[in-house]
Design a protein around this motif. Structure first.
Motif: not given
Length: 313
Positions: A16-23, A95-102, A203-214
């Motif tokens: 999921x973190x990898x997908x975030x970086x590609x996105x 939810x937070x990080x669900x992709x509304x802003x995107x 699980x996806x929200x957790x992964x997106x939060x971790x991606x933001x943290x890093x």
């Protein structure tokens, strides 16, 4: 939790973190790729954009092409809204990080901000807390020829305010009594009201939060309220279920967007939004560039050197 389960979860987070970086990378490409060449597969491939993707996932070439096509349709919608003086409100909740802003960013990316604008209200101030609950939202509603996208809306009361204890039980119940009539009133006044809920997994929200943290460029997106929402996942789930049940009305139904895959969610949401509005192409007179007028006595005055921005690049 056994070792295999832990490893599987760890791998899921890394993917999921990898997908975030590609996105994030693709977001930059969306802004910079020359539109006229976007349909050329050789140009896309030279940029490393192919349709190679795991089964069930959307290829990047397909994503870029479909996004541009849909954005072209959004421009036609914008012209029609201006021409007909339509009034459109689109609500984005989730939810937070669900992709509304995107998805909001992709909708507005090629539109005129004077026609299509975003309303993302902060927490109410002391004065606003004493007003009629809907009052601060009413000021952002569209006039004729405008589209307003609410990045969160009056449904804050049914979600974060309920879960975090920012409203009383009486205020919460009054909201549910009032909101159906409020929305029916908006529709009767001629506003087209469309409501989207972006749905992601725990699980996806957790992964997106971790991606933001890093990611230093995205850490600002993670507020203390967002962090607390992780702990209260189940409370938010219950609040969402009540909200959808009590505010899903024929005049303004809810639409659920499956948003675990961000790219699919954007295309699906924009495509669906376009289907909700009976827009048509608007004819425009051909623009002819007039010849430049020259005057023999015109002299351009020099600009002092200290006024120029230094050319460091």
């Amino acid at each position: 939790m056994d070792e295999r389960t832990t490893l599987s979860h760890h791998e899921q987070v890394l993917r999921s973190i990898g997908r975030e970086l590609i996105d994030s990378y693709d977001e930059e490409l969306e802004q910079e790729i020359d539109d006229a060449r976007l349909g050329d597969a050789t140009v896309l491939e030279s940029l490393g954009i192919t349709d190679d993707a795991p089964q069930g996932q959307l290829g990047r070439q397909t994503y870029f092409r479909e996004l541009l096509r849909l954005q072209g349709e959004l421009v036609k919608l914008q012209d029609w809204v201006q021409h007909t003086k339509e009034k459109i409100v689109v609500i984005f909740e989730g939810r937070d990080s669900a992709g509304k802003g995107g998805v909001i960013k992709r909708i507005t990316q090629r539109l005129n901000p004077r026609v299509c604008r975003v309303a993302a209200l902060p927490a109410p101030n002391d004065r606003e807390r004493t007003q009629w609950y809907f009052q601060r939202y009413v000021t952002h509603l569209p006039a004729g020829g405008e589209i307003v996208l609410f990045d969160r809306s009056w449904y804050n009361r049914a979600g974060v305010e309920k879960v975090m204890g920012f409203c009383t039980d009486a205020q919460y119940e009054e909201f549910f009594r009032s909101v159906p009539e409020f929305e029916r009133m908006l529709v009767r006044s001629g506003i087209r009201l469309i409501k989207y809920w972006f749905s992601i997994t725990d699980e996806e929200q957790e992964a997106r939060f971790l991606a933001r943290i890093h990611d230093p460029l995205k850490q600002w997106k993670l507020s203390p309220m967002d962090v607390e929402s992780r702990r209260r996942w189940e409370d938010y789930t219950k609040a969402k279920e009540v909200m959808l049940e009590r505010t899903h009305i024929p005049e303004a139904p809810w639409w659920i967007v499956q948003a675990v895959d961000k790219k699919k969610a954007r295309l699906n949401c924009i495509s669906h939004l376009l289907e909700q509005i009976p827009y048509e192409p608007v004819a425009h007179p051909q623009v002819v560039l007039p010849p430049r007028v020259y005057h023999a006595d015109y002299t351009r005055h020099p600009v002092p050197a200290h006024m120029y921005v230094p050319e460091r690049y």
